[in-house]
Scaffold this active site. Structure first.
Site, PDB file in Angstrom:
ATOM      1  NE  ARG A   8      -1.010   2.510   2.855  1.00  0.00           N
ATOM      2  CZ  ARG A   8      -0.591   3.341   3.228  1.00  0.00           C
ATOM      3  NH1 ARG A   8      -0.453   4.768   2.585  1.00  0.00           N
ATOM      4  NH2 ARG A   8      -0.146   3.428   4.516  1.00  0.00           N
ATOM      5  CG  ASP A   9       3.010   4.392   3.063  1.00  0.00           C
ATOM      6  OD1 ASP A   9       3.060   5.273   2.096  1.00  0.00           O
ATOM      7  OD2 ASP A   9       3.559   4.699   4.086  1.00  0.00           O
ATOM      8  CG  HIS A  66       3.911   4.890   9.200  1.00  0.00           C
ATOM      9  ND1 HIS A  66       2.987   3.859   8.377  1.00  0.00           N
ATOM     10  CD2 HIS A  66       3.809   5.856   8.166  1.00  0.00           C
ATOM     11  CE1 HIS A  66       3.054   4.138   7.175  1.00  0.00           C
ATOM     12  NE2 HIS A  66       3.624   5.421   7.013  1.00  0.00           N
ATOM     13  CG  HIS A  83       7.668   7.849   5.544  1.00  0.00           C
ATOM     14  ND1 HIS A  83       7.544   7.492   4.329  1.00  0.00           N
ATOM     15  CD2 HIS A  83       6.790   7.446   6.218  1.00  0.00           C
ATOM     16  CE1 HIS A  83       6.314   6.936   4.008  1.00  0.00           C
ATOM     17  NE2 HIS A  83       5.658   7.102   5.205  1.00  0.00           N
ATOM     18  CB  CYS A 104       3.017  10.414   1.270  1.00  0.00           C
ATOM     19  SG  CYS A 104       1.449  11.084   0.992  1.00  0.00           S
ATOM     20  CG  ASN A 126       6.958   3.332   4.322  1.00  0.00           C
ATOM     21  OD1 ASN A 126       6.583   3.517   2.913  1.00  0.00           O
ATOM     22  ND2 ASN A 126       5.993   3.612   5.117  1.00  0.00           N
TER      23      ASN A 126
HETATM   24  P1  HMG Z   1     -12.229  15.084  -3.628  1.00  0.00           P
HETATM   25  O1  HMG Z   1     -11.837  15.161  -4.944  1.00  0.00           O
HETATM   26  O2  HMG Z   1     -12.646  16.054  -2.523  1.00  0.00           O
HETATM   27  O3  HMG Z   1     -13.481  13.777  -3.678  1.00  0.00           O
HETATM   28  O4  HMG Z   1     -11.185  14.164  -2.869  1.00  0.00           O
HETATM   29  P2  HMG Z   1     -15.062  14.151  -3.951  1.00  0.00           P
HETATM   30  O5  HMG Z   1     -15.437  13.672  -2.794  1.00  0.00           O
HETATM   31  O6  HMG Z   1     -15.409  15.378  -4.306  1.00  0.00           O
HETATM   32  O7  HMG Z   1     -15.211  13.241  -5.128  1.00  0.00           O
HETATM   33  C1  HMG Z   1     -14.707  13.430  -6.396  1.00  0.00           C
HETATM   34  C2  HMG Z   1     -14.619  12.085  -7.270  1.00  0.00           C
HETATM   35  O8  HMG Z   1     -13.982  11.054  -6.706  1.00  0.00           O
HETATM   36  C3  HMG Z   1     -16.350  11.709  -7.275  1.00  0.00           C
HETATM   37  O9  HMG Z   1     -16.587  11.106  -8.645  1.00  0.00           O
HETATM   38  C4  HMG Z   1     -16.249  10.541  -6.412  1.00  0.00           C
HETATM   39  O10 HMG Z   1     -17.117   9.503  -6.374  1.00  0.00           O
HETATM   40  C5  HMG Z   1     -14.757   9.943  -6.512  1.00  0.00           C
HETATM   41  P3  HMG Z   1     -17.148  11.681  -9.871  1.00  0.00           P
HETATM   42  O11 HMG Z   1     -18.517  12.063  -9.158  1.00  0.00           O
HETATM   43  O12 HMG Z   1     -16.293  12.893 -10.128  1.00  0.00           O
HETATM   44  O13 HMG Z   1     -16.813  10.655 -10.841  1.00  0.00           O
HETATM   45  N1  HMG Z   1     -14.496   9.318  -5.018  1.00  0.00           N
HETATM   46  C6  HMG Z   1     -13.870   8.139  -5.203  1.00  0.00           C
HETATM   47  N2  HMG Z   1     -13.833   7.189  -5.982  1.00  0.00           N
HETATM   48  C7  HMG Z   1     -13.189   6.119  -5.500  1.00  0.00           C
HETATM   49  N3  HMG Z   1     -12.798   5.876  -4.194  1.00  0.00           N
HETATM   50  C8  HMG Z   1     -13.136   6.690  -3.277  1.00  0.00           C
HETATM   51  C9  HMG Z   1     -13.726   7.821  -3.750  1.00  0.00           C
HETATM   52  N4  HMG Z   1     -13.986   9.072  -2.914  1.00  0.00           N
HETATM   53  C10 HMG Z   1     -14.580   9.971  -3.954  1.00  0.00           C
HETATM   54  N5  HMG Z   1     -13.054   6.674  -1.984  1.00  0.00           N
HETATM   55  C11 HMG Z   1     -10.926  12.153  -1.295  1.00  0.00           C
HETATM   56  C12 HMG Z   1     -11.346  13.608  -1.503  1.00  0.00           C
HETATM   57  C13 HMG Z   1     -10.723  11.699   0.047  1.00  0.00           C
HETATM   58  C14 HMG Z   1     -11.475  11.288  -2.228  1.00  0.00           C
HETATM   59  C15 HMG Z   1      -9.079  12.041  -2.073  1.00  0.00           C
HETATM   60  O14 HMG Z   1      -8.424  13.295  -1.156  1.00  0.00           O
HETATM   61  C16 HMG Z   1      -8.494  10.847  -1.794  1.00  0.00           C
HETATM   62  O15 HMG Z   1      -8.709  10.007  -2.359  1.00  0.00           O
HETATM   63  N6  HMG Z   1      -7.225  10.994  -0.978  1.00  0.00           N
HETATM   64  C17 HMG Z   1      -6.296  10.022  -0.743  1.00  0.00           C
HETATM   65  C18 HMG Z   1      -5.013  10.209  -0.942  1.00  0.00           C
HETATM   66  C19 HMG Z   1      -4.166   9.001  -0.566  1.00  0.00           C
HETATM   67  O16 HMG Z   1      -4.329   7.985  -0.796  1.00  0.00           O
HETATM   68  N7  HMG Z   1      -2.970   9.479   0.255  1.00  0.00           N
HETATM   69  C20 HMG Z   1      -2.157   8.573   0.433  1.00  0.00           C
HETATM   70  C21 HMG Z   1      -2.350   7.766   1.704  1.00  0.00           C
HETATM   71  S1  HMG Z   1      -2.266   8.684   3.415  1.00  0.00           S
HETATM   72  C22 HMG Z   1      -0.566   8.160   3.642  1.00  0.00           C
HETATM   73  O17 HMG Z   1       0.441   7.767   2.606  1.00  0.00           O
HETATM   74  C23 HMG Z   1       0.109   8.497   4.919  1.00  0.00           C
HETATM   75  C24 HMG Z   1       0.145   7.204   5.751  1.00  0.00           C
HETATM   76  O18 HMG Z   1       1.092   6.225   5.149  1.00  0.00           O
HETATM   77  C25 HMG Z   1       0.919   7.764   7.182  1.00  0.00           C
HETATM   78  C26 HMG Z   1       2.262   8.567   6.913  1.00  0.00           C
HETATM   79  O19 HMG Z   1       3.006   8.354   6.518  1.00  0.00           O
HETATM   80  O20 HMG Z   1       1.636   9.900   7.468  1.00  0.00           O
HETATM   81  C27 HMG Z   1      -1.115   6.666   5.998  1.00  0.00           C
HETATM   82 MG    MG Z   2       3.502   6.368   5.253  1.00  0.00          MG
END
Ligand code: HMG
Ligand code: MG
Length: 328
Positions: free
Chosen positions: A36-37, A229, A231, A262, A271
């Site tokens: 995933r990450d 967690h 990095h 990320c 990581n």
């Molecule tokens: P948004 O653009 O505000 O979403 O993003 P929205 O609610 O306005 O929706 C826009 C479109 O996306 C819509 O489709 C939704 O249906 C679709 P349309 O009507 O235009 O066809 N949509 C989705 N489709 C599939 N699955 C979904 C989904 N949600 C909306 N779940 C949103 C808001 C939360 C979706 C976006 O910001 C997002 O997906 N963010 C995730 C980013 C990410 O994955 N970041 C990396 C993970 S976190 C990380 O790595 C940190 C960690 O490792 C710890 C650390 O290291 O600190 C955990």
């Molecule tokens: Mg991470």
């Protein structure tokens, strides 16, 4: 004149000798985040079959908790658009946990449809990253995470919580300890079993790890509800783990081969590599249940799939000899 005498190098086995330090736990859980990450930051798309094979191989190493994928927006993270196929492709063999990341209700619906049995919600300690990563505020992210967590609890699905930017933020700089404590407490109140403290950009130093864990302990958060967690951007991750162990942390996130980063945080690199973690823990006599040699082979194989060497120091040291391609 240079001596022609041959230099003899003491051959090392594939595991360090064990020299335990006082006060450390006997056993820790490694929470593997490579699929995933690790993969989320890869710009070149990895095909679904390779992702499934990666997880299947990781299951042969003794790792039992392997975060499989993310049900995030495919527009935001195209690499994980195949979350449903990956989760159904890996099956659910007994004895393994495969949590998946869920950002919102749409993600929860998709995860449940795909048969997820464990989820992870994620929020940020800083406002800028809440916007960059989730397009909302800190409060907005916690509210959304709360409704997902409630739904999961009703369905009997365990929930992990992540807090990003616990140690530093590339836009806001220093992150006050009190702000992290506040967000962690709110996730604890939502019922998260474990809350993972994310050093998203890898700036934590060991004293900072202790300061945060002390602040959380003083706020009534038990160490057995926390994970680290880390990095490895600045090469500090293992030092942070050691300090975490001394403070009583027994769950550590790591990515096989040191994959990752990320895509939404400038300067986030890989990581902490699971191999580097296992090497240190083995040397400390802390049990992980992980077969290091098997893991190195898998990370070497994955590096070949990605077309570049693993950044893990241990993989570099141990895989080189058996690699078919001199690049690795
Ligand atoms: P948004 O653009 O505000 O979403 O993003 P929205 O609610 O306005 O929706 C826009 C479109 O996306 C819509 O489709 C939704 O249906 C679709 P349309 O009507 O235009 O066809 N949509 C989705 N489709 C599939 N699955 C979904 C989904 N949600 C909306 N779940 C949103 C808001 C939360 C979706 C976006 O910001 C997002 O997906 N963010 C995730 C980013 C990410 O994955 N970041 C990396 C993970 S976190 C990380 O790595 C940190 C960690 O490792 C710890 C650390 O290291 O600190 C955990
Ligand atoms: Mg991470």
């Amino acid at each position: 004149m240079v001596s022609a005498r041959p230099v003899t190098v003491q051959p090392m086995g594939e595991l360090p000798d064990s020299y335990p330090l006082p006060g450390l736990p006997e056993h820790v859980t490694i929470y593997e985040v490579g699929p995933r990450d690790g993969l989320q930051a890869e710009t070149r798309l990895v095909d679904t079959a390779t992702k499934i094979e990666f997880i299947r191989r990781l299951r042969t190493t003794g790792l039992t908790t392997i975060e499989a994928t993310s049900f995030v927006s495919p527009t935001w993270v195209p690499q994980l658009a195949d979350a449903t196929e990956v989760l159904s492709g890996i099956g659910a063999p007994e004895g393994f946990r495969h949590p998946v990341l869920v950002p919102n209700q749409r993600g929860m619906d998709r995860a449940l449809e795909a048969g997820a049995t464990e989820i992870a919600i994620f929020v940020s300690a800083t406002e800028t990253f809440a916007q960059k990563n989730l397009a909302t505020t800190v409060d907005g992210a916690i509210e959304t995470a709360g409704s997902v967590a409630r739904q999961a609890s009703e369905a009997g699905i365990p929930v992990r919580g992540y807090v990003s930017m616990c140690f530093g933020d590339p836009w806001e700089g220093r992150v006050p300890l009190g702000r992290v404590v506040d967000v962690v407490r709110r996730l604890a109140d939502l019922g998260c079993r474990t809350i993972s403290l994310g050093d998203t950009i890898g700036v934590a130093t060991p004293g900072h790890v202790r300061a945060l864990l002390d602040a959380l302990g003083n706020a009534g958060i038990a160490m057995d509800r926390l994970a680290l967690h880390l990095h490895d951007t600045y090469g500090q991750a293992l030092a942070g783990v050691l300090e975490g162990l001394r403070c009583g942390i027994t769950e550590f996130d790591a990515a096989a081969g040191g994959l990752g980063g990320c895509p939404f945080a400038k300067s986030a690199t890989g990581n902490l590599a699971t191999e580097d973690l296992v090497w240190m823990l083995t040397g400390l006599g802390v049990e992980t249940g992980v077969d290091l040699d098997a893991l190195v082979q898998i990370s070497g194989w994955m590096a070949e799939q990605l077309g570049r060497p693993s950044p893990s120091r241990v993989v570099k040291a141990l895989y080189r000899e058996s690699a078919p391609d001199p690049l690795f």
